[in-house]
Design an enzyme around this catalytic site. Structure first.
Site, PDB file in Angstrom:
ATOM      1  N   LYS A  95      22.471 -12.674  40.121  1.00 23.96           N
ATOM      2  CA  LYS A  95      22.739 -11.753  41.225  1.00 23.96           C
ATOM      3  C   LYS A  95      21.460 -10.971  41.545  1.00 23.96           C
ATOM      4  CE  LYS A  95      26.034  -7.927  42.031  1.00 23.96           C
ATOM      5  NZ  LYS A  95      27.140  -7.173  41.368  1.00 23.96           N
ATOM      6  N   SER A 170      31.618  -7.546  43.546  1.00 20.34           N
ATOM      7  CA  SER A 170      30.402  -7.628  44.334  1.00 20.34           C
ATOM      8  C   SER A 170      29.494  -8.797  43.973  1.00 20.34           C
ATOM      9  CB  SER A 170      29.605  -6.331  44.185  1.00 20.34           C
ATOM     10  OG  SER A 170      29.191  -6.143  42.837  1.00 20.34           O
ATOM     11  N   SER A 194      33.402  -6.287  39.464  1.00 24.29           N
ATOM     12  CA  SER A 194      32.474  -7.091  40.264  1.00 24.29           C
ATOM     13  C   SER A 194      32.173  -8.472  39.702  1.00 24.29           C
ATOM     14  CB  SER A 194      31.163  -6.329  40.467  1.00 24.29           C
ATOM     15  OG  SER A 194      31.346  -5.242  41.341  1.00 24.29           O
TER      16      SER A 194
END
Length: 290
Positions: A95, A170, A194
């Site tokens: 990420k 997320s 997330s």
């Protein structure tokens, strides 16, 4: 959470995405040899690091324009791999909340100046020393503060199983990358769901570890008392193996034999957790209970 997205993708393209993903998964299955560790299931033994890199890079080039998982990809590393390295050249993604030397960390936002980071985040560096090869950075919800990964500054991350739906957030880009077969595993972050939310929406296993168990140094934070970093992969065994590499504590099988739960007591949550379940989910939970 089945939020639709505007999409011009044709049904044929969805079929192509699924077929290529299934072919990639079948390729993994056909190449698996005897496990190196009790929970080690996904390192192909017959492919070189270069062949692995080429295979996954071609998948990214073919599928990422529609899935929107990757923010960027890297050139193939040139350093020589140690033969005894646990991951043996397996590509992975992170990420865009984790620092990577020579790249900016955006956190999915235009807020920060594009300063190149001097060092890798600790867990990125650790996976590299274990023989992992970083394929690229993935899209996310802006500043990790949301659960859709529909990002106005970049592209919306799409669910590989249905391109007009979200992948969750997320850490949606990491989830979509693994679910589409673009990488065998990826790193995400989890403060309030997330990793777990996008893993659930894309059929993966995602782990929010105990706070402090896995290093978050070199990770763009949201809440220092709740932030965690963790792996996302197709199976419990895969996640357990990566967790062991990240913590230095290999995960032992949970039963007398790997994958056997006989004799163990398992808690099943009811009440609030069973409310408003989709009938298919309720059916599978009841089936698993029996």
């Amino acid at each position: 959470l089945a939020i639709s997205l505007e999409s011009t993708a044709l049904p044929t393209l969805v079929i192509v995405v699924v077929l290529i993903t299934l072919l990639a998964v079948r390729a993994y299955d056909s190449m698996r040899g005897a496990p190196l560790e009790p929970w080690h299931t996904f390192v192909p033994h017959e492919l070189s690091a270069k062949e692995l890199w080429t295979m996954f890079r071609e998948l990214v080039e073919a599928l990422n324009p529609e899935v929107g998982a990757f923010l960027l990809t890297l050139d193939e590393p040139q350093e020589e791999l140690r033969l005894e390295s646990p991951l043996k050249g397996l590509p992975f993604a992170v990420k865009d909340i984790f620092d990577v030397a020579g790249l900016a960390t955006t956190g999915g936002s235009r807020l920060f100046p594009p300063h190149k980071r001097p060092h890798d985040a600790e867990i990125v560096a650790l996976l590299r020393t274990q023989g992992g090869r970083l394929l690229g950075k993935t899209h996310q919800h802006e500043l990790s503060f949301g659960i859709t990964s529909v990002n106005p500054h970049f592209v919306p991350v799409r669910n590989p199983y249905r391109l007009d739906h979200i992948a969750g957030g997320s850490s949606g880009g990491s989830a979509a990358a693994v679910a589409a077969g673009l990488v065998p595993f990826a790193l995400g972050s989890d403060t309030g769901g997330s990793i777990r939310i996008p893993s659930a929406l894309t059929g993966l296993v995602g782990l929010k570890p105990t706070v402090g168990k896995i290093s978050t140094r070199g990770m763009l934070g949201l809440s220092w008392t709740q932030d965690t970093a963790g792996p996302m992969a197709p199976t419990v065994e895969d996640v357990a193996y990566i967790y062991g590499l990240l913590t230095g504590e290999p995960v032992a099988p949970v039963g007398p034999e790997p994958g056997v739960l006989r004799g163990l007591r398992v808690g099943i949550l009811g009440g609030y957790f069973a409310q408003d379940l989709h009938p298919d989910v309720a059916h599978m939970m009841e089936k698993a209970r029996k």
